[in-house]
Design a protein around this motif. Structure first.
Motif, short mmCIF file in Angstrom:
data_model
loop_
_atom_site.label_atom_id
_atom_site.label_comp_id
_atom_site.label_asym_id
_atom_site.label_seq_id
_atom_site.Cartn_x
_atom_site.Cartn_y
_atom_site.Cartn_z
N SER A 12 0.83 -1.21 0.00
CA SER A 12 0.00 0.00 0.00
C SER A 12 0.86 1.26 0.00
O SER A 12 0.34 2.36 -0.10
CB SER A 12 -0.93 0.00 1.22
N GLY A 13 2.19 1.08 0.17
CA GLY A 13 3.09 2.24 0.16
C GLY A 13 3.46 2.69 1.56
O GLY A 13 4.09 3.73 1.74
N LYS A 14 3.11 1.88 2.55
CA LYS A 14 3.38 2.24 3.95
C LYS A 14 4.84 2.61 4.17
O LYS A 14 5.13 3.64 4.76
CB LYS A 14 3.07 1.06 4.88
N THR A 16 7.29 3.45 2.07
CA THR A 16 7.74 4.64 1.34
C THR A 16 7.21 5.91 2.00
O THR A 16 7.95 6.87 2.21
CB THR A 16 7.21 4.56 -0.12
N VAL A 17 5.93 5.90 2.32
CA VAL A 17 5.32 7.07 2.94
C VAL A 17 5.90 7.29 4.34
O VAL A 17 6.21 8.42 4.74
CB VAL A 17 3.78 6.90 2.98
N VAL A 121 -2.11 -3.17 -5.47
CA VAL A 121 -0.97 -3.58 -4.64
C VAL A 121 -0.28 -4.82 -5.21
O VAL A 121 0.93 -4.96 -5.12
CB VAL A 121 -1.33 -3.79 -3.14
N ARG A 124 2.06 -3.60 -7.81
CA ARG A 124 3.19 -2.90 -7.17
C ARG A 124 4.20 -3.89 -6.59
O ARG A 124 5.41 -3.76 -6.78
CB ARG A 124 2.69 -2.03 -6.02
N ARG A 128 8.39 -4.91 -7.31
CA ARG A 128 9.21 -4.24 -6.30
C ARG A 128 10.61 -4.86 -6.21
O ARG A 128 10.76 -6.07 -6.27
CB ARG A 128 8.51 -4.34 -4.94
N HIS A 139 10.89 0.20 -7.99
CA HIS A 139 9.90 -0.58 -8.73
C HIS A 139 10.35 -0.61 -10.18
O HIS A 139 10.73 0.43 -10.73
CB HIS A 139 8.51 0.04 -8.61
N THR A 142 7.59 1.80 -12.07
CA THR A 142 7.19 3.13 -11.60
C THR A 142 8.31 3.89 -10.88
O THR A 142 8.25 5.11 -10.78
CB THR A 142 5.98 3.03 -10.66
N GLY A 198 -4.48 5.86 -0.85
CA GLY A 198 -3.08 5.56 -1.19
C GLY A 198 -2.81 5.50 -2.68
O GLY A 198 -1.72 5.10 -3.09
N VAL A 202 3.80 9.53 -4.75
CA VAL A 202 4.26 9.50 -3.35
C VAL A 202 4.03 10.87 -2.68
O VAL A 202 3.53 10.94 -1.55
CB VAL A 202 5.76 9.12 -3.27
#
Ligand code: AMP
Length: 214
Positions: A12-14, A16-17, A121, A124, A128, A139, A142, A198, A202
């Motif tokens: 979900s990008g947890k 990175t965020v 997800v 993604r 990754r 990624h 992306t 999300g 970013v």
């Protein structure tokens, strides 16, 4: 001591965020997945036990992860401000966190969930790549590194995490929905939950997150 809990499906990008908002908000990050992978790599007793669950996408036992988080926070300063990424992931782990906070007079400031559809997800995670040395995340489509397969920051060879293989991704998503939905509902019932969309770049997601935490 105070704590912000970050929730969201794998991919979900947890991570990175989290890396961005800890800098902006002055928080200390604790990522349960990173902590476990480090224990596995160091072949500690906890790491050896955890590896059996992690390699097939299952959650490690609540007591094991609870002890590791408690030890880490217990060793930190009394006025620490933490962003917990990936813990708690089950309702019993919420109870463990409540007990840790009660023990040291800490406060849960908020629980934030980053919401992204499963299909997004899955794409993604399948692309990754991570740096085993400095933990930078890329990624293939992306967020590619400047040289394919090589970390921009430290030049180490990038790898795909064993739990990012397709069958394991499906299993991790199933586990997330089965186990963590209860945590989201319980924080919502306490009036502690903030939902952040999300999907997007970013910078956009980080902005939404900072706004949600103000
Ligand atoms: P993550 O990097 O957060 O996706 O975590 C990778 C793996 O570590 C998960 O698939 C679980 O096997 C394990 N793990 C991480 N955090 C927890 C937790 N809070 N409870 C149980 N298992 C966890």
């Amino acid at each position: 001591m105070d704590v912000v809990v970050l929730l969201g499906a794998p991919g979900s990008g947890k991570g990175t965020v989290a890396a961005r908002i800890v800098q902006q908000l002055g928080l200390t990050p604790i990522a349960s997945g990173d902590m476990l992978r480090e224990a596995v790599a160091r072949k500690t007793a906890a790491g050896t036990e955890a590896a059996r669950y992690m390699s097939c996408g299952e959650l490690v036992p609540d007591a094991l992860i609870g002890r590791m988080i408690s030890d880490l926070i217990g060793a930190g300063p009394d006025d620490g401000r933490y962003l917990l990424d990936g813990f708690p992931r089950t309702v019993p782990q919420m109870g463990i966190l409540d007990a840790i906070l009660a023990d040291c007079g800490g406060v849960l400031k908020a629980a934030v969930v980053i919401e992204v559809a499963d299909a997004v997800v899955t794409a993604r995670l399948a692309g990754r790549q991570v740096c085993p040395a400095c933990k930078a995340v890329y990624h293939v489509e992306t967020l590619p590194p400047k040289r394919a397969g090589v970390c921009d920051a430290c030049a180490a060879a990038l790898v795909q995490r064993a739990d990012d293989f397709p069958a394991t991704i499906a299993q991790r998503l199933a586990v997330y929905h089965r186990q963590t939905a209860g945590v989201i509902d319980a924080y919502a019932a306490r009036g502690m939950l903030k939902r952040v969309d999300g999907v997007g770049g970013v910078d956009t997601v980080v902005e939404r997150m900072i706004r949600a935490l103000k």
